[in-house]
Design a protein around this motif. Sequence first.
Motif, short mmCIF file in Angstrom:
data_model
loop_
_atom_site.label_atom_id
_atom_site.label_comp_id
_atom_site.label_asym_id
_atom_site.label_seq_id
_atom_site.Cartn_x
_atom_site.Cartn_y
_atom_site.Cartn_z
N VAL A 5 21.86 28.51 -10.65
CA VAL A 5 21.50 27.18 -11.15
C VAL A 5 20.38 26.59 -10.28
N VAL A 6 19.31 26.11 -10.92
CA VAL A 6 18.20 25.51 -10.18
C VAL A 6 18.61 24.14 -9.66
N ARG A 7 18.40 23.91 -8.37
CA ARG A 7 18.74 22.62 -7.77
C ARG A 7 17.45 21.85 -7.47
N PHE A 8 17.41 20.63 -7.91
CA PHE A 8 16.25 19.80 -7.66
C PHE A 8 16.47 18.97 -6.40
N PRO A 9 15.38 18.56 -5.73
CA PRO A 9 15.54 17.74 -4.52
C PRO A 9 16.27 16.44 -4.81
N ASP A 10 16.93 15.94 -3.80
CA ASP A 10 17.65 14.68 -3.92
C ASP A 10 16.64 13.53 -4.03
N ARG A 11 16.62 12.88 -5.19
CA ARG A 11 15.64 11.81 -5.41
C ARG A 11 15.98 10.53 -4.66
N THR A 12 17.15 10.47 -4.07
CA THR A 12 17.52 9.25 -3.33
C THR A 12 17.10 9.34 -1.87
N SER A 13 16.67 10.53 -1.44
CA SER A 13 16.25 10.68 -0.04
C SER A 13 14.74 10.61 0.04
N GLY A 14 14.22 10.73 1.24
CA GLY A 14 12.77 10.73 1.43
C GLY A 14 12.24 9.39 1.91
N VAL A 15 11.01 9.09 1.53
CA VAL A 15 10.33 7.87 1.99
C VAL A 15 11.08 6.63 1.52
N VAL A 16 11.23 5.68 2.46
CA VAL A 16 11.87 4.40 2.14
C VAL A 16 10.77 3.43 1.70
N PRO A 17 10.73 3.04 0.43
CA PRO A 17 9.63 2.20 -0.08
C PRO A 17 9.41 0.94 0.74
N ARG A 18 10.50 0.32 1.18
CA ARG A 18 10.37 -0.94 1.92
C ARG A 18 9.54 -0.76 3.19
N ARG A 19 9.61 0.44 3.78
CA ARG A 19 8.84 0.69 5.00
C ARG A 19 7.34 0.66 4.72
N LEU A 20 6.95 1.12 3.57
CA LEU A 20 5.53 1.07 3.21
C LEU A 20 5.06 -0.38 3.11
N VAL A 21 5.89 -1.21 2.50
CA VAL A 21 5.55 -2.63 2.35
C VAL A 21 5.46 -3.28 3.73
N ASP A 22 6.48 -3.05 4.56
CA ASP A 22 6.52 -3.71 5.87
C ASP A 22 5.33 -3.31 6.75
N ALA A 23 5.01 -2.01 6.75
CA ALA A 23 3.89 -1.55 7.57
C ALA A 23 2.59 -2.20 7.13
N ARG A 24 2.42 -2.33 5.83
CA ARG A 24 1.20 -2.98 5.31
C ARG A 24 1.17 -4.46 5.65
N VAL A 25 2.29 -5.15 5.42
CA VAL A 25 2.36 -6.59 5.69
C VAL A 25 2.17 -6.88 7.18
N ALA A 26 2.69 -6.02 8.04
CA ALA A 26 2.56 -6.23 9.48
C ALA A 26 1.10 -6.19 9.93
N LEU A 27 0.28 -5.44 9.20
CA LEU A 27 -1.15 -5.36 9.51
C LEU A 27 -1.96 -6.40 8.73
N GLN A 28 -1.26 -7.23 7.94
CA GLN A 28 -1.89 -8.27 7.13
C GLN A 28 -2.89 -7.67 6.14
N LEU A 29 -2.49 -6.55 5.54
CA LEU A 29 -3.31 -5.88 4.53
C LEU A 29 -2.73 -6.13 3.15
N SER A 30 -3.59 -6.14 2.15
CA SER A 30 -3.15 -6.21 0.76
C SER A 30 -3.04 -4.79 0.21
#
Length: 388
Positions: A5-30
Amino acid sequence: MNKNVVRFPDRTSGVVPRRLVDARVALQLSRADVARVLNITGTAVGHYENGERRPDMRTLLELSRVLQQPVTFFFKESRINQSKKKVRYFRSVGPKSNKINMALDVRANWLWEFVQFLLDSGVRLPTPNIPFFEDVGHDGGYALNQIEYIAARTRRHWKMGDGPVNNMVALLESNGVIVSRLAIGSEKIDAFSCWIDGRPYVLLGCDKGRAVRSRFDAAHELGHMILHRDIAQDDLESKAVRDRIECEANWFAGAFLLPRTSLFREFYSTRANHLKGLKARWLVSMQAIAHRARDIGAIDDNQYVLFRIQMTKRKELTNEPLDDQIPLERPGLLFNAWKRLVDKGKLSEMDSDETLGISIDVLRDHIGREIEAKVRAAPLVVPISSRS
């Protein structure tokens, strides 16, 4: 179980979207700023930040470079619960100020996460010891005599006399306040404070580099912590409320750093040399000393105006005497805690950024010291636009 049976990667793991937002906001970037550097659309950045799409590793390496965080940062779940956060004392509100305020809010969250890491690692920090005077009634604001009383009682609570505060940052840290110093990037905003999970946090700016002003900022934030603990964030939407609490915190700072009885005894001349001596003794700016003297009646309005005129003639309003001789107070509590973990082998100094999942620059701001970091080869980044 069928092993074919083919197993697909766990879609709940990986990059945390909120971290992308926080890193951008911390640099005052849009989003547009990030998209422009990466040569992609703002919509694509939005998909990553909303979790609708996950960046592959090549894209993540580019995001890591642009957002100035190690790759491990983006895989780390945020531990902070917004319900644990109380009011954030923003100095100014407006389109430009709000961008800075949001950045400071993120930096405070990161600072809280670092403190939690230290506590989870067995480090003991001073218990918060900020007095709260419930016997002082205030219906929508404090009378000035109440603030004088509270400032004096705060000194007594901390077993202080009426002399100069030798080190304002160390005083706060010894009473359980987490203090960090960083470049805020604003002429209007010099400091920021908030309560998170029952502990006060203060972020002091280092942009102007004037120790006496920064000490007053620290005392100002202490005023917020004591006087305005019960204010709701929504209350600060009102300019009248913001102006009132800023005035109250300023009065508290003056009363705490320059007790009335002591200043009455020592302020007997507005001559430049006398003010300079008072500044050297109390580590408060000459202008703040004169302002406080007028507030308590040690001098009248005419004498205060004359003092300002003299300062203007000497071109000392912006750069006072001794400003270049009094050093900025550096936080030490978190550095000492971090160093204990390094000395015990629980944390590698050279790999602290990877272990903690935070950039070396942010870690330096957290602990208030320069630290060594492993020199890593820059990853080969293939521009997104050139991918097949």
